[in-house]
Design an enzyme around this catalytic site. Structure first.
Site, PDB file in Angstrom:
ATOM      1  N   LEU A 111       0.843  -1.200   0.000  1.00 15.81           N
ATOM      2  CA  LEU A 111       0.000   0.000   0.000  1.00 15.81           C
ATOM      3  C   LEU A 111       0.874   1.244   0.000  1.00 15.81           C
ATOM      4  CD1 LEU A 111      -2.925  -0.888   2.422  1.00 15.81           C
ATOM      5  CD2 LEU A 111      -2.529  -1.579   0.048  1.00 15.81           C
ATOM      6  N   GLY A 156       1.200  -5.300   0.926  1.00 15.59           N
ATOM      7  CA  GLY A 156       0.229  -5.287  -0.174  1.00 15.59           C
ATOM      8  C   GLY A 156       0.727  -6.008  -1.421  1.00 15.59           C
ATOM      9  N   ASN A 180       4.163  -7.782   6.634  1.00 14.83           N
ATOM     10  CA  ASN A 180       4.956  -7.162   7.706  1.00 14.83           C
ATOM     11  C   ASN A 180       4.206  -6.034   8.413  1.00 14.83           C
ATOM     12  OD1 ASN A 180       4.988  -5.524   5.426  1.00 14.83           O
ATOM     13  ND2 ASN A 180       6.952  -4.615   5.939  1.00 14.83           N
ATOM     14  N   GLU A 181       2.875  -6.027   8.303  1.00 16.41           N
ATOM     15  CA  GLU A 181       2.083  -4.902   8.810  1.00 16.41           C
ATOM     16  C   GLU A 181       2.398  -4.538  10.261  1.00 16.41           C
ATOM     17  OE1 GLU A 181       1.058  -7.076   6.698  1.00 16.41           O
ATOM     18  OE2 GLU A 181      -0.235  -6.118   5.223  1.00 16.41           O
TER      19      GLU A 181
END
Ligand SMILES: CCCCCC/C=C\CC(=O)SCCNC(=O)CCNC(=O)[C@H](O)C(C)(C)COP(=O)(O)OP(=O)(O)OC[C@H]1O[C@@H](n2cnc3c(N)ncnc32)[C@H](O)[C@@H]1OP(=O)(O)O
Length: 305
Positions: A111, A156, A180-181
């Site tokens: 993202l 993303g 890896n958010e």
């Protein structure tokens, strides 16, 4: 533009959706999938950020993300991807799409963090709808989708790859893949978590999601996140061979089976799309989350080389 799941596109796309698809690839087409000519076909599908190289003879289109420097998923790129996929899907000549990157060393950085920082709730709503739309469009596609992952594939980027039927990753230790958010101080929504679990299993997902693990190729293969790891110059040819294997199966039987395997996961989101958007917007608007994202983005900008 009739889209299955109702994403709102920028005004110019709504008025003239194909304005986003005007050809910007003329004179730049590379050979198309399967050795056929991109030529006129490329003119039909190209857009500014998504190059499409169709090969009518094989029924396969190679779709390349081109949003330099790192193919971050801006609203424009998300929109163009959805429209390009819809266009290929509506053309019965095509049975498969290979998704890959036209940017060196990066499949997609995920993202676009500038879409997530310092914007207003209306923007976040529009952006998250577009993220949902791309996931639904790819995850439920009746086409065979193969990801030819020719670069780094975090967050993303990994989500796009996970929505494909098959993933081929270039064997370069810098090409990490994973969700890896948590390292950004954010969490993965339930439908992406479900996709991860469907691919690598519950325990591996539990561990990888909490730790925000990014796997190098050998580990990605071991955990089942990708199906093949091959030398970098063989990623596209291997993706084409994989595609041929999937296309050898009669479409109707393969499609019904794909739907059977994926419907429950997609339905969970379809049942609560609006609530998911509201959750996202209220989460992303929190001061603490904005701060974490800004710190992460700043570190990225300072980290050079
Ligand atoms: C409910 C909450 C929301 C849940 C949402 C869950 C779903 C997905 C979340 C996401 O996808 S968040 C994005 C996470 N992405 C990352 O952590 C990747 C960050 N980027 C990198 O690690 C590296 O850039 C790279 C991809 C490995 C490439 O490395 P390289 O050395 O080739 O390039 P850089 O010098 O690092 O970057 C160049 C340039 O691009 C900017 N940039 C990088 N990634 C992003 C991004 N995701 N969004 C926006 N901009 C990005 C980077 O800052 C550099 O900019 P400049 O300094 O040149 O201005």
């Amino acid at each position: 533009m009739a889209l299955a799941s109702g994403v709102r596109f920028p005004a110019r796309a709504l008025l003239r959706p194909w304005s986003l698809l005007r050809d910007t690839t003329l004179g730049r087409s590379e050979p198309a999938a399967g050795g056929g000519g991109g030529g006129d076909g490329a003119r039909l599908f190209g857009s500014q950020r998504v190059l499409v190289e169709p090969d009518a003879a094989s029924g396969v289109a190679v779709m390349k993300f081109r949003n330099p420097p790192v193919n971050s998923l801006s609203l424009e790129l998300l929109t163009e991807l959805v429209i390009s996929l819809e266009k290929v899907e509506n053309d019965k000549t095509f049975r498969g799409v290979i998704l890959t990157s036209a940017c060196p060393r990066v499949f997609s950085a995920g993202l676009d963090l500038t879409e997530l920082c310092g914007r207003n709730p209306a923007h976040y709503t529009e952006y998250w709808k577009a993220v949902q739309e791309l996931w639904l469009r790819t995850y439920l596609s009746s086409l065979v989708l193969v990801a030819a992952i020719n670069g780094a594939c975090p967050a993303g980027g990994c989500i796009i790859a996970l929505a494909c039927d098959c993933r081929v990753l270039a064997d370069n230790p810098k090409y990490h893949i994973g969700l890896n958010e948590t390292l950004l101080g954010i969490t993965t929504p339930f439908w992406l978590k479900d996709t991860y679990v469907n691919t690598i299993g519950h325990r591996a997902s539990e561990q990888a999601l909490q730790l925000g693990s990014l796997f190098p190729p050998s580990e990605a293969l071991q955990v089942g996140l990708v199906d093949q790891v091959v030398p970098e110059d063989q990623v596209l040819s291997t993706a084409l061979s994989e595609m041929a294997r999937w296309l050898a199966v009669p479409d109707h039987a393969r499609q019904l089976t794909k739907t059977m395997m994926r419907k429950a996961t997609a339905d969970r989101l379809l049942r609560q799309r609006d609530a998911d958007i509201q959750n996202f917007v209220s989460f992303i608007c929190r001061d603490s989350i904005q701060k974490s994202l800004q710190v992460y983005l700043e570190k990225l900008r300072q980290r050079k080389g």
